[in-house]
Design a protein around this motif. Sequence first.
Motif, short mmCIF file in Angstrom:
data_model
loop_
_atom_site.label_atom_id
_atom_site.label_comp_id
_atom_site.label_asym_id
_atom_site.label_seq_id
_atom_site.Cartn_x
_atom_site.Cartn_y
_atom_site.Cartn_z
N THR A 182 0.84 -1.50 -0.23
CA THR A 182 0.12 -0.14 -0.09
C THR A 182 0.92 1.21 -0.02
O THR A 182 1.98 1.23 0.54
N ILE A 183 0.45 2.26 -0.68
CA ILE A 183 1.18 3.56 -0.51
C ILE A 183 0.32 4.49 0.09
O ILE A 183 -0.95 4.61 0.00
N LEU A 184 1.01 5.22 1.25
CA LEU A 184 0.22 6.04 1.93
C LEU A 184 1.04 7.57 1.94
O LEU A 184 1.94 7.63 1.68
N VAL A 226 5.71 3.51 1.30
CA VAL A 226 5.00 2.28 0.85
C VAL A 226 5.21 1.34 1.98
O VAL A 226 6.39 0.97 2.50
N ARG A 227 4.09 0.42 2.38
CA ARG A 227 4.07 -0.41 3.36
C ARG A 227 3.82 -1.88 2.84
O ARG A 227 2.92 -1.97 1.92
N THR A 276 8.79 -0.33 3.33
CA THR A 276 9.60 -0.74 2.42
C THR A 276 10.21 0.50 1.56
O THR A 276 11.35 0.25 0.76
N GLY A 277 9.47 1.52 1.66
CA GLY A 277 10.16 2.64 0.89
C GLY A 277 9.62 3.97 1.36
O GLY A 277 8.70 3.98 1.81
N PRO A 312 13.18 4.58 11.82
CA PRO A 312 12.05 5.60 12.28
C PRO A 312 10.61 5.39 11.85
O PRO A 312 9.80 5.53 12.27
N TRP A 313 10.72 4.61 10.34
CA TRP A 313 9.18 4.46 9.90
C TRP A 313 8.61 3.14 10.24
O TRP A 313 7.44 2.66 9.59
#
Length: 343
Positions: A292-294, A306-307, A313-314, A339-340
């Motif tokens: 998913t893109i948040l 990107v999760r 992952t990015g 941190p993400w």
Amino acid sequence: MTNQSEPAHDQSEPAHDQSEPAHDQSEPAHDQSEPAHDRSDAGLSAIISERRQLINLAYRLLGSLAEAEDAVQETYARWYAMSRQQQDAIASPGAWLTKVASRICLDLLGSARARRETYVGEWIPEPLPDRNGWIGGRPGSAAAEPADPADRVTLDESVSMAFLVVLESMTPAQRVALILHDVFRYSFAEIAEITGRTPAACRELASSARRRIRASGPPEAPAAHQAGLVRNFKQAWEARDIGTLIGLLDPGATLTADGGGIVSAALRPVEGGERIARYLVDIAKRTPDDATILERSVNGRPGLMVRREGSTTGVYAFEVGDDRIQHIWAVRNPDKLRPWMMG
């Protein structure tokens, strides 16, 4: 790119006591009748409270949260290595800590270039999240003193990805002079004491650094406008809409990726709006459906995260100017995404 013009007070630096920074970090006056152990506790509390300021300084100088934390730890190690008498002889512990941290960072910057010559692919500064922009917040985020150093960094224009990338093109001395003077408001006399140069030389270092910033490109678009473009970019990317992506990207746009040799990423910058659009669509085609893109704040600016399977992952940071996306920085190195990983 943020345009930082020369501050008006550059032309005539106010006279400061060289033992004290322009912003007063000295210990508050204590009642002489105050018990000794209370004064000691108050002094310890004041020393510890400087950590937030030091992390803010070190991250801006180094562009790496991990290195910033190491520099601050080393700063405190040097403080506690002194005797109590030596500590008591220091008029302003906060100023002493800042001076030592700055010198440690200056040394690290000198060796960083050699280390980055062996780095696999492009090196991008470590991206910072804004916890307030995370749906549901973060466990422990209400703590008075956050455990995560990322939570101690104040997000403003001096930590935008575009600004940090320009800092990477400067000499260590330029970088230190600019950050200490323009961001933290130290006088050039104080910076001279830290860098071992004359105040006039430090003034010129800061001026040359500002010229680099001005030459880097037009000022960034307002955050609200940038947020709209990033949102449209996200939707077009998810839809694999090459035409819309091309329309959102400047023809001369650049995408820079950082995988650190740990995960796959373009080893060289991707140049041109159309090439970037096709590159991103190709990534989308190869990305698992459960990713998913948040929309997230990245270094205080609208960006994307990107999760997949509970992990980040990015992280994508953007520079927007002239109503188009000028630059994309894609950080995929997992060492820079720690941190993400919570939120």
